[in-house]
Scaffold this motif. Structure first.
Motif, short mmCIF file in Angstrom:
data_model
loop_
_atom_site.label_atom_id
_atom_site.label_comp_id
_atom_site.label_asym_id
_atom_site.label_seq_id
_atom_site.Cartn_x
_atom_site.Cartn_y
_atom_site.Cartn_z
N TYR A 87 6.32 4.14 0.40
CA TYR A 87 6.30 3.25 -0.77
C TYR A 87 7.72 3.11 -1.32
CZ TYR A 87 1.20 3.86 -1.18
OH TYR A 87 -0.15 3.87 -0.96
N ASP A 88 8.00 1.96 -1.91
CA ASP A 88 9.17 1.75 -2.74
C ASP A 88 8.65 1.56 -4.16
OD1 ASP A 88 11.54 1.10 -3.97
OD2 ASP A 88 11.81 -0.82 -2.93
N THR A 90 5.89 1.47 -6.51
CA THR A 90 4.46 1.28 -6.27
C THR A 90 4.18 0.24 -5.18
OG1 THR A 90 4.37 -0.37 -8.05
CG2 THR A 90 3.88 1.92 -8.64
N THR A 91 5.22 -0.23 -4.51
CA THR A 91 5.07 -1.22 -3.45
C THR A 91 4.91 -0.53 -2.10
OG1 THR A 91 6.40 -2.84 -4.66
CG2 THR A 91 6.13 -3.19 -2.29
N LEU A 92 3.80 -0.78 -1.43
CA LEU A 92 3.59 -0.23 -0.10
C LEU A 92 4.49 -0.96 0.89
CD1 LEU A 92 1.95 1.73 1.68
CD2 LEU A 92 0.26 -0.10 1.96
N ASN A 112 5.17 -4.31 5.31
CA ASN A 112 5.28 -5.25 4.20
C ASN A 112 5.97 -6.53 4.68
OD1 ASN A 112 6.44 -6.56 1.71
ND2 ASN A 112 5.42 -4.82 0.74
N LEU A 298 0.03 4.90 -7.15
CA LEU A 298 -0.03 4.31 -5.83
C LEU A 298 -1.44 3.85 -5.49
CD1 LEU A 298 2.41 6.72 -3.98
CD2 LEU A 298 2.90 4.67 -5.31
N THR A 299 -1.61 3.30 -4.26
CA THR A 299 -2.84 2.57 -3.97
C THR A 299 -3.95 3.39 -3.35
OG1 THR A 299 -1.87 1.92 -1.84
CG2 THR A 299 -1.61 0.39 -3.67
#
Length: 335
Positions: A87-88, A90-92, A112, A298-299
């Motif tokens: 992750y960066d 909260t971006t996977l 991504n 996170l997701t």
């Protein structure tokens, strides 16, 4: 449960910063995300990241390898790390399945589509105590917080290229904060924190009033392998409790933020304190959520995290002989 089972250990380690990633370390080519137009670009920064996922090596029965020098020794397989998410914030950014016996070792599950991101997995190496993986991550210049999440199960790609629904209870996770500069490589290492998911607990099932008995335990992750220092438990502290406390008590300390310093069982003591006796529950517990604020954003879902109850057993405390009711039959003496 020890008996015939092999003793597998997990060591969470801090690695020194690495130099430019060597492609000879393992398989996998550059992951080239596609699907969106490039943003206005002022250059790309690159992070060379090295992280340890623990002592997940066990001797593989019937399989041997002969090193270039030295005696023959068992080859190693890993029952631990099976997939990895990057992750960066909260971006996977990237998800891959990991297989040390395969070539390449990384199989991309998700990348991504933002063209500013790219991941180059170099691969993993392991020995009897540590598995070390290396990645290069390209991203826009500036400050970043990169998170790594390790799973004990492979993930499945979603048709259309979307993020996967993560399977398995997280075994470890960690975060590193870095600042990337245009057209430069930044080196960093990562402390992976072990997630306490279960424990092996053994001890007596009965004790006398005022008797102190000893219990043995190992705190393990979801692989399941023992968690060792350095690095605190990701969902710690691990606590030891005896309920109800008026039946039996546990000898302090009863709360541990850090894992064991060496492999093998740890011990604690429990004393029966109620002269009337009773049944007590002996519990090992941890938090059901990570302590780190980044991880909770996170997701993954609650199904990917430990329940918080690591192990439980019962102890029957006997009453004091002086307080036990005594029934005496009376007989009249004939005169």
């Amino acid at each position: 449960m020890v008996g015939k089972r092999m003793n597998v250990l997990r060591t969470i380690a801090v690695l020194s910063a690495t130099a430019v990633l060597m492609t000879a370390c393992g398989g996998g080519g550059r992951v080239a995300p596609v699907g969106t137009a490039p943003e206005s670009d002022s250059g790309t920064g690159r992070l060379t990241l090295s992280a340890a996922f623990g002592g997940v090596a066990i001797a593989a029965a019937g399989r041997q390898r002969s090193p270039a020098s030295g005696p023959r020794r068992p080859s190693f397989i890993t029952p631990g790390l099976q997939s990895l998410a990057v992750y960066d914030g909260t971006t996977l950014v990237y998800v891959a399945n990991v297989d040390l016996a395969a070539s390449p070792q990384f199989t991309t599950v998700y990348a991504n589509p933002n063209p500013r991101y790219a991941v180059i997995p170099a691969g993993c190496t392991n020995n009897a105590t540590t598995e070390t993986c290396q990645l290069e991550v390209d991203a826009k210049p500036g400050p970043h917080a990169f998170d790594l999440i390790a799973y004990p199960a492979p993930q499945t790609a979603v048709p259309g290229g979307g993020p996967p629904v993560f399977i398995g209870v997280i075994s470890s996770e960690g975060e590193v904060s870095v600042k990337l500069h245009p057209h430069e490589v930044t080196n960093a290492s990562l402390v992976m924190l072990g997630v306490a998911s279960n424990a092996q607990l053994s001890g007596p099932d009965e004790a006398a009033f005022n008797q102190t008995v000893q219990y043995s335990y190992e705190v393990r992750d979801s692989t399941p392998l023992q968690i060792l220092i350095p690095g605190a438990y990701d969902n710690g502290p691990v606590t030891i409790s005896v309920l109800p406390s008026d039946v039996a008590t546990v000898t302090p300390p009863t709360s541990f933020a850090s894992p064991a310093s060496s492999p093998g069982f740890q011990t604690f003591s429990v004393t029966c304190v109620n002269p009337n006796g009773g049944l007590a529950s002996v519990l090992l517990q941890a938090n059901a959520q990570p302590n780190t604020s980044y991880a909770s954003q996170l997701t993954y879902s609650a199904a990917n995290y430990s329940s918080g109850t690591l192990a439980a057993t019962t102890l029957t405390c006997d009453g004091s002989p002086a307080t036990l009711p005594i029934t005496v039959q009376s007989h009249k003496r004939a005169h």
